[in-house]
Write an enzyme that holds these catalytic residues in place. Structure first.
Site, PDB file in Angstrom:
ATOM      1  N   LYS A 180      -6.450  -7.230  -0.928  1.00 19.28           N
ATOM      2  CA  LYS A 180      -5.052  -7.680  -0.935  1.00 19.28           C
ATOM      3  C   LYS A 180      -4.283  -7.022   0.196  1.00 19.28           C
ATOM      4  O   LYS A 180      -4.252  -5.805   0.320  1.00 19.28           O
ATOM      5  CB  LYS A 180      -4.375  -7.336  -2.258  1.00 19.28           C
ATOM      6  CG  LYS A 180      -2.959  -7.914  -2.323  1.00 19.28           C
ATOM      7  CD  LYS A 180      -2.143  -7.409  -3.479  1.00 19.28           C
ATOM      8  CE  LYS A 180      -1.253  -6.245  -3.138  1.00 19.28           C
ATOM      9  NZ  LYS A 180      -0.249  -6.525  -2.090  1.00 19.28           N
ATOM     10  N   CYS A 194       0.693   8.466   6.793  1.00 17.72           N
ATOM     11  CA  CYS A 194       0.522   9.311   5.601  1.00 17.72           C
ATOM     12  C   CYS A 194       0.170  10.745   5.970  1.00 17.72           C
ATOM     13  O   CYS A 194       0.503  11.669   5.248  1.00 17.72           O
ATOM     14  CB  CYS A 194      -0.515   8.698   4.675  1.00 17.72           C
ATOM     15  SG  CYS A 194      -2.006   8.239   5.527  1.00 17.72           S
ATOM     16  N   GLU A 211       7.910  13.309   0.851  1.00 20.77           N
ATOM     17  CA  GLU A 211       7.445  12.495   1.981  1.00 20.77           C
ATOM     18  C   GLU A 211       8.554  11.534   2.414  1.00 20.77           C
ATOM     19  O   GLU A 211       9.028  10.741   1.614  1.00 20.77           O
ATOM     20  CB  GLU A 211       6.198  11.700   1.561  1.00 20.77           C
ATOM     21  CG  GLU A 211       5.577  10.945   2.713  1.00 20.77           C
ATOM     22  CD  GLU A 211       4.293  10.222   2.311  1.00 20.77           C
ATOM     23  OE1 GLU A 211       4.265   9.595   1.242  1.00 20.77           O
ATOM     24  OE2 GLU A 211       3.331  10.280   3.090  1.00 20.77           O
TER      25      GLU A 211
END
Ligand code: ADP
Length: 414
Positions: A109, A219, A316
């Site tokens: 996906k 990330c 983050e």
């Protein structure tokens, strides 16, 4: 045969590399020079997986004359794969490469905001000749399509890259449905440590690469900088100068290093964190605002004089915003670096080989970059400690996630 298909796919990706890079820039907002770098790594990685396809072998275990024992490595079956929007094509390759090399089938996906490059590449998968049904791609929202993958009874494994919150949810869904195997590549708040003896010029380049690369939507971004006191003022001065001369803007401008943030939502989130940082009392060294009136551009932003419990140090941000703190001893640097729920990456800048190895051994992170940053190679595993994830991508380690061992023990009549 699988290796042949993957090699053919690598050839086709190479032929279509320019359009793939353009699609990636257009869809994600990243600078074209960086998109080309992504596509280059995609091709090298698919080529590397092609090479693995006939090298995932089992073993014979010596258990005495009265038995013949061997261990087969078998594919898992249907693998579900859910990818994010920050590196759409690269994450596509990290997912499909090892799954196909080891003989699995897959349903991948795409991220709802950036589906285009993987859809384009899917045409190339078809052209490469993989048998029908082996490779399947779907687009859709996480809560509907992603959820259907995570909870499906016939999907044997789910590989996910994205936020820690969604990763936790996926692991729960996997456990509650059919205990499918789970690999996760999640968030980070990676420390980037600079010692007094570091090469300043090179270090500053790596700090820029660490936080402003891909507009900070990475990330493993080096988002917490720790500088030893003797070099602190110099690093702040040079890093500020580098941030202020970095070219930000139109992703299709060849000179631009930092393109647009991916979405309004992302822009709002980043500017929200800038406000939080100001309110928390951090010193804004540079940036801290949107660039221009249109487009999702953010000025490269540096906060100094931060305290370790500030939200801008703990959470983050996923944008071009970095914090800088001072330390005096190596032990203190290690303690500060490890004070995080995450553990995806860490950077060390020093010219002392003893310091480099000692700190590399002591930081809790899946990747440690010494005198470099955001530096990837198809044979080098990538993944997280702690809440940054489970499992590794790339390298021989990635193949582990896509096979299971079957022990066959045969009795022999002597
Ligand atoms: P972000 O919060 O940074 O946008 P997410 O972790 O939510 O990132 O998204 C990463 C990928 O996970 C996307 O493909 C998204 O559609 C998918 N996703 C989001 N929510 C779910 C969910 N509940 N179940 C499965 N997949 C999801």
């Amino acid at each position: 045969v699988r290796g042949g298909y993957l090699n053919k796919l690598a050839d086709l990706l190479y032929e279509h590399r320019d359009i793939l890079a353009s699609i990636e820039s257009l869809d994600n907002g990243k600078a074209i020079q960086l998109a080309r770098g992504d596509v280059d790594l995609v091709i090298r990685y698919i080529r590397s997986c092609a090479g693995w396809a006939d090298k995932v072998t089992g073993s014979v275990v010596e258990t005495g004359r009265d038995h013949f024992t061997y261990v087969r490595r078998e594919p898992l079956g249907v693998c579900g794969q859910i990818i994010p929007w920050n590196f759409p094509l690269l994450m596509w390759s990290w997912k499909i490469g090892p799954a196909l090399a080891t003989g699995n089938t897959l349903v991948l996906k795409t991220a709802e905001s950036t589906p285009l490059s993987a859809l384009y590449a899917s045409k190339l998968v078809k052209e490469a000749g993989f048998p029908a049904g082996v490779y399947n791609v779907v687009s859709g929202f996480g809560k509907i399509t992603g959820e259907a993958i995570a909870t499906h009874q016939k999907i044997k494994k789910v590989a996910f890259t994205g936020s820690t919150a969604t990763g936790r949810h996926i692991m729960k869904a996997a456990a509650e449905s059919n205990l499918k195997k789970v690999t996760l590549e999640l968030g980070g708040k990676s420390p980037n440590i600079i010692f007094d003896d570091a090469d300043v010029k090179k270090t500053v380049q790596n700090l820029v690469l660490g936080i402003f690369y891909n507009s900070g939507e990475v990330c493993c971004a080096g988002s917490r900088i720790y500088v030893q006191e003797g070099i602190y003022d110099e690093i702040i001065r040079e890093f500020k100068a580098a941030a202020e001369t970095l070219k930000v803007g139109n992703p299709f401008d060849e000179e631009v290093f930092q393109g647009a943030q991916t979405s309004q939502q992302q822009l709002d989130k980043i500017l929200g964190y800038v406000d939080i940082g100001k309110k928390e009392g951090a010193t804004l060294v540079t940036g801290g605002e949107r660039l221009g009136e249109t487009g999702y551009f953010v000025k490269p932003t540096i906060f100094a004089d931060v305290k370790e419990d500030m939200r801008i140090v703990k959470e983050e941000i996923f944008g071009p915003v970095v914090t800088v703190s001072k330390f005096s001893t190596k032990e203190e640097a290690i303690k500060l670096a490890n004070d995080s729920e995450y553990g995806l990456a860490a950077g060390i800048h020093t010219t002392n080989v003893n310091t480099a190895h000692d700190v590399a051994a002591q930081v809790r992170a899946g990747t440690v970059w010494v005198n470099t940053y955001n530096d990837f190679h198809p044979m080098v595993p990538f993944g997280g400690y702690g809440q940054s994830g489970i499992g590794r991508e790339m390298g021989v380690e990635a193949l582990e996630n896509y096979t299971q061992y079957k022990a066959v023990r045969m009795g022999i009549t002597i």
